[in-house]
Design a protein around this motif. Sequence first.
Motif, short mmCIF file in Angstrom:
data_model
loop_
_atom_site.label_atom_id
_atom_site.label_comp_id
_atom_site.label_asym_id
_atom_site.label_seq_id
_atom_site.Cartn_x
_atom_site.Cartn_y
_atom_site.Cartn_z
N HIS A 95 -39.61 15.28 -4.53
CA HIS A 95 -38.68 16.35 -4.22
C HIS A 95 -37.32 15.90 -4.75
N LEU A 96 -36.98 16.39 -5.93
CA LEU A 96 -35.71 16.05 -6.55
C LEU A 96 -34.69 17.07 -6.04
N LEU A 97 -33.84 16.60 -5.14
CA LEU A 97 -32.84 17.49 -4.53
C LEU A 97 -31.97 18.12 -5.60
N PRO A 98 -31.28 19.22 -5.32
CA PRO A 98 -30.67 20.03 -6.37
C PRO A 98 -29.98 19.22 -7.46
N PHE A 99 -30.47 19.40 -8.67
CA PHE A 99 -29.99 18.62 -9.82
C PHE A 99 -29.23 19.51 -10.80
N PHE A 100 -28.74 20.63 -10.30
CA PHE A 100 -28.04 21.60 -11.13
C PHE A 100 -26.53 21.36 -11.07
N PRO A 101 -25.77 21.93 -12.00
CA PRO A 101 -24.31 21.87 -11.87
C PRO A 101 -23.89 22.50 -10.54
N TYR A 102 -22.96 21.86 -9.85
CA TYR A 102 -22.58 22.35 -8.52
C TYR A 102 -21.09 22.09 -8.29
N SER A 103 -20.58 22.71 -7.23
CA SER A 103 -19.16 22.55 -6.92
C SER A 103 -18.92 21.88 -5.58
N ALA A 128 -39.69 13.94 -17.80
CA ALA A 128 -40.24 12.59 -17.78
C ALA A 128 -40.77 12.24 -16.40
N ILE A 129 -40.06 12.63 -15.35
CA ILE A 129 -40.58 12.44 -13.99
C ILE A 129 -41.85 13.26 -13.79
N ASN A 130 -41.83 14.48 -14.31
CA ASN A 130 -42.96 15.41 -14.12
C ASN A 130 -44.23 14.95 -14.85
N ARG A 131 -44.10 14.05 -15.81
CA ARG A 131 -45.29 13.56 -16.50
C ARG A 131 -46.18 12.73 -15.58
N ASN A 132 -45.59 12.05 -14.63
CA ASN A 132 -46.36 11.17 -13.74
C ASN A 132 -46.36 11.62 -12.29
N PHE A 133 -45.51 12.58 -11.95
CA PHE A 133 -45.39 13.04 -10.58
C PHE A 133 -45.25 14.56 -10.57
N ASP A 134 -45.83 15.21 -9.55
CA ASP A 134 -45.53 16.61 -9.33
C ASP A 134 -44.08 16.75 -8.89
N LEU A 135 -43.51 17.94 -9.09
CA LEU A 135 -42.11 18.17 -8.76
C LEU A 135 -41.97 19.20 -7.64
N MET A 136 -41.08 18.92 -6.69
CA MET A 136 -40.59 19.92 -5.75
C MET A 136 -39.16 20.26 -6.16
N VAL A 137 -38.89 21.55 -6.31
CA VAL A 137 -37.58 22.02 -6.76
C VAL A 137 -37.02 22.97 -5.71
N ASP A 138 -35.72 22.85 -5.45
CA ASP A 138 -35.04 23.73 -4.50
C ASP A 138 -34.67 25.05 -5.15
N LEU A 139 -35.09 26.15 -4.54
CA LEU A 139 -34.53 27.45 -4.86
C LEU A 139 -33.48 27.73 -3.79
N VAL A 140 -32.22 27.49 -4.13
CA VAL A 140 -31.11 27.68 -3.18
C VAL A 140 -30.82 29.18 -3.17
N ILE A 141 -31.48 29.87 -2.27
CA ILE A 141 -31.63 31.32 -2.38
C ILE A 141 -30.62 32.11 -1.56
N ASN A 142 -29.96 31.51 -0.60
CA ASN A 142 -29.07 32.27 0.29
C ASN A 142 -27.67 32.47 -0.30
N HIS A 143 -27.23 31.57 -1.17
CA HIS A 143 -25.84 31.60 -1.60
C HIS A 143 -25.67 30.93 -2.96
N VAL A 144 -24.54 31.19 -3.58
CA VAL A 144 -24.18 30.53 -4.83
C VAL A 144 -22.80 29.90 -4.68
N SER A 145 -22.46 29.03 -5.62
CA SER A 145 -21.11 28.46 -5.68
C SER A 145 -20.10 29.56 -5.98
#
Length: 582
Positions: A95-103, A128-145
């Motif tokens: 579970h790679l916590l939000p790795f997107f541009p943020y404020s 590269a992580i996904n080649r050896n591990f499954d990924l959990m990604v956050d859909l931060v759905i309630n709000h935006v920056s």
Amino acid sequence: MTGAEMLERFQRQGSERLARIYPDEQVKDLLDQIVAELQSFSDTAATEPINRLWSEQDLILISYGDSICAAGLAPVQVLCSFLEQHLSGIVNTVHLLPFFPYSSDDGFAVVDYQSVNPRLGDWGEIAAINRNFDLMVDLVINHVSSQHRWFQEYLHDEAPGKNYFITPPKDADLSHVVRPRQSPLLTEVETNRGSAKVWTTFSADQVDTNFSNPDVLLEYIKVLLFYLSQGARFIRLDAVAFLWKEWGTSCLNLPQTHEIVKLLRNIIETVAPKSVLLTETNLPHQQNLSYFGDSNEAHMVYQFSLSPLLLHGLYRGTSLYLCEWARSRCNAPPGCTFLNFTASHDGVGLRPLEGLLPQGEIDLLLHGMEKFGGLVSYKANDDGSRSPYEINIGYFDALKGTWLGDDCWQLARFLLAQTLMIGLRGIPALYLHSLLATPNDHDGVAQSGRARSINRHRWQQQELEELLDDQQSNQAKVFFELRRRLQIRRQQPAFHPDGRQEILHLGEYLFGFWRFSPDGKQKLFAVHNLTEQPRNLYVDGALDGQFNGRWVGLLTGEIVTSERAVIELPPYHVLWLAQQQE
């Protein structure tokens, strides 16, 4: 079922869902747009049937992209190297916590949903992580920056963002709104149309999106499909319980919110049936469970009550409340499961204790955690008062003692907590800082001004590797012992998330349960001594005649037979017993 048949099924499901959310005149056009997006995502090829979404080999690691850093290297690249070197074949999902541009909010105020924060790396490093591990990604759905393109369009009265946010009328009744923060619910901003007050559940920099506008739902469906196209197997819906707003209500867990979660599951089942939808709803236990729906909503929900109940049990040296909860309220419906955890990037939530632990016991726990270096965060109530919302503390330091004070049992107590968690029915998730016995980061709190930074330390790779090479360090003792136990766990069919679980009454000081493999071929007995005193387990009375033959301790190697009337459990000892085959 072919892809075309799955799309046809979705059209029926989607039409019903959308009709419960939006006016009739909006449903057909919105459904057509969603189906077009799904057709673009899928080539309608035949899809193999999915028998099971998970197994006993599933284990999730939770980490920020920059939890381990090294000069001159992208942090995600450093994390990938660490995972491949130390956890390959043990952890299978990250579970790679939000790795997107943020404020702000360490990633949860997203500026761009489809880009990787260049400070962390790029999509190549994620792959590269996904080649050896499954990924959990956050859909931060309630709000935006507040810096997100949509909100900037709102400020400048430009389409489409000008219609994507919530500005309640002055006479709107907001007195019943439930929220987890003390900051103002509405934030005043200057727009090209003049001053306006926008809805901000979590902070002034995190502006809630308006799902009553169907275009907003379509935007997030596009983001969801993008994450699936990038290899995400688990989709985590962040703060989803706050999604739909109606004046005069709590704006929490509203029926429209549940329908949207069900719709997103229908989408995943149509285009990515091997993927899993997880809801993050840090709420009282029964509200949290409501996101299972009738086995048609989230595939998986967090077991939020486990972390504070287990912490309390070890702090007070009692299994009573933990046992009562596990016996009566710890069941997932068919086709669903729990995500079990003790620690995450957030604090130890207190709302999940409501109705499970007396207030006096909660107060004792809060006092103890503050003595162990922790902090307490508060939420605002609708009557103007405030109440504790979460404990901010590293879980390792939270277990440095009991209500009697610090003692010498921190390591054993902590290992018990993690081992109990990974044995319970569900999919276990370990925070990287739990694996590494990371202490409270008070310097991080001082630098950021945020209480949650206490549990979000950034390790320097060289320092961490030196500690792991030092067999006397807490980091090495915890990491390698937990890794050994996780390896053993993966080999036991009885730990399958769908396997039956039976919680036992073993008295005030012990916590025990049976686990059974789905095919009935393996049964496993687990018992935990939650105290600093040796305790005896009287086999005949405790196990109701199920304990027959010759048994082996999977963690400790001892042999136990049914003739042995008493099992002696040292302080904070964990015993996993499996019947030895003839």
